[in-house]
Design an enzyme around this catalytic site. Structure first.
Site, PDB file in Angstrom:
ATOM      1  N   TYR A  24     -14.949 -13.113  -0.492  1.00 29.61           N
ATOM      2  CA  TYR A  24     -15.642 -11.876  -0.878  1.00 29.61           C
ATOM      3  C   TYR A  24     -16.883 -12.192  -1.707  1.00 29.61           C
ATOM      4  CZ  TYR A  24     -12.341  -8.252   0.635  1.00 29.61           C
ATOM      5  OH  TYR A  24     -11.579  -7.379   1.381  1.00 29.61           O
ATOM      6  N   ARG A  54      -3.642   6.307   0.583  1.00 29.62           N
ATOM      7  CA  ARG A  54      -4.296   7.411   1.274  1.00 29.62           C
ATOM      8  C   ARG A  54      -3.404   8.204   2.220  1.00 29.62           C
ATOM      9  NH1 ARG A  54      -9.439   4.327   3.553  1.00 29.62           N
ATOM     10  NH2 ARG A  54      -7.921   2.630   3.594  1.00 29.62           N
ATOM     11  N   ASP A 108      -6.609  -3.741  -7.640  1.00 28.73           N
ATOM     12  CA  ASP A 108      -7.350  -4.331  -6.541  1.00 28.73           C
ATOM     13  C   ASP A 108      -7.382  -5.838  -6.739  1.00 28.73           C
ATOM     14  OD1 ASP A 108      -9.295  -3.485  -4.197  1.00 28.73           O
ATOM     15  OD2 ASP A 108     -10.220  -5.183  -5.208  1.00 28.73           O
ATOM     16  N   ARG A 142       0.827  -1.214   0.000  1.00 34.07           N
ATOM     17  CA  ARG A 142       0.000   0.000   0.000  1.00 34.07           C
ATOM     18  C   ARG A 142       0.858   1.260   0.000  1.00 34.07           C
ATOM     19  NH1 ARG A 142      -4.438  -1.578   4.492  1.00 34.07           N
ATOM     20  NH2 ARG A 142      -5.531  -3.198   3.341  1.00 34.07           N
TER      21      ARG A 142
END
Length: 348
Positions: free
Chosen positions: A155, A32, A78, A28
């Site tokens: 998922y 963000r 992703d 990552r």
């Protein structure tokens, strides 16, 4: 631009070659915590647009490369990206995560799934990887990544994120044959996707089995490990020289079993001491990790101390320095810079 032909440092370490310091990147590392990413997110609020529009994904992938020059550049994408290509659609809602309008719950749904044709369903991946390869020009190693079968199945069956995985575990314990068929289909698709990423320029590929750490060791052996092995086996048949990494969060209880997956490198989370991980995995397994991402909220002295401790415990070969999980939101960018500068200043 003249293409550099020297093998980049991370790729050398991943192949088990001698290097003069541990290569370093962060999971990552694009995201963000970086202001440039948050600014871009304001302009493009849809995650799928950011990850599936090649121009945007390339820009995001290169943000940490421009800022910190890590030894690995990983494409911004992703783990769920290939699912629509086999017939499982989803959306990603900001602050809620992935949502599946029609979760997979029946044999009929599984039978309707089709093989993955990445040229047709994932053309942006080729553009992203080929452009990144050209941009970094072997000054860094280009990493691809995929989700592993258990996690993608979880998922798809749960329909969203979960805290207890009761729906997929209910299927595992009540309808195991149906789940095994689903996992095998996903494994075949993921193997195709890994090979496609390599053909498009990825030099190393990391498999994320994010939810496999919530399985008991017995159930990991039944529902996760065989399908990790299925992916690795198929990839190695066609691309034997491309190093593969396996990462699982919360993997302390299944660390040795991760080593049985066939991958070249096990990425260790921060709940295991690196010296202990080395001992448990054996001398032939290369490792990645495993500094607690929370350390990046500490002082620069603390960050440097933890880097030196981890590198000492990992030894002077077969180690890629990384966090034990992804960079946390709110991490100060100057601390990320300290992490990279300290790591790149090391010498064995």
């Amino acid at each position: 631009m003249t293409e550099l032909t020297e093998t980049p440092l991370l790729l050398k370490a991943a192949r088990g070659e001698k290097v003069d310091r541990p290569p370093v990147w962060m999971m990552r590392q694009a995201g963000r915590y970086m202001k440039v990413y948050r600014d871009l997110r304001e302009k493009y609020p849809s995650f799928r647009e950011r990850s599936e529009n090649a121009d945007i994904a390339i820009e995001i992938s290169l943000q940490p490369w421009s800022a910190f020059q890590p030894d690995g550049v990983i494409m911004f994408s992703d783990i769920l990206t290939p699912l629509p290509g086999i017939g499982i659609d989803f959306d990603i809602v900001e602050s809620k995560g992935p949502l599946f309008e029609t979760p997979i719950r029946t044999q009929e749904q599984i039978d309707k799934l089709h093989e993955l044709d990445p040229e047709k369903s994932l053309p942006f991946i080729k553009t992203i990887l080929q452009t990144l390869s050209s941009e970094i020009n072997n000054k860094s190693t280009l990493l691809g990544f995929v989700g592993a079968p258990w996690t993608l199945a979880a998922y798809s069956i749960e329909g969203k994120g979960s805290k207890n995985y009761s729906i997929i575990k209910g299927m595992a314990f009540n309808q195991p044959e149906m789940l095994h068929k689903f996992l095998s289909k996903i494994a075949d698709a993921i193997a195709v996707y890994v090979r496609y990423q390599i053909d498009c320029g990825a030099q190393v590929v990391q498999l994320f089995d994010s939810w496999a750490g919530y399985l008991s060791p017995q159930d990991y052996e039944t529902f996760a490990l065989p399908y990790q092995q299925q992916v690795v086996r198929q990839v190695k048949e066609t691309h034997p020289d491309t190093p593969l990494i396996l990462y699982i969060s919360g993997s302390a209880g299944v660390l040795e079993k991760m080593g049985q997956s066939g991958v070249d490198i096990v990425s260790v989370d921060w709940t295991v001491d690196m010296a202990d991980a080395r001992r448990r995995l054996g001398p032939d397994m290369k490792v990645q990790g495993n500094i607690d991402p929370g350390v990046l909220f500490g002082s620069h002295d603390l960050i440097r101390d933890r880097i030196h401790d981890t590198v000492r415990k990992a030894g002077n070969e077969g180690h890629i320095l990384n966090l034990g999980h992804g960079v946390l939101v709110g991490t100060p960018e100057e601390n990320v810079r300290c992490f990279f500068e300290t790591s790149k200043g090391l010498k064995y």
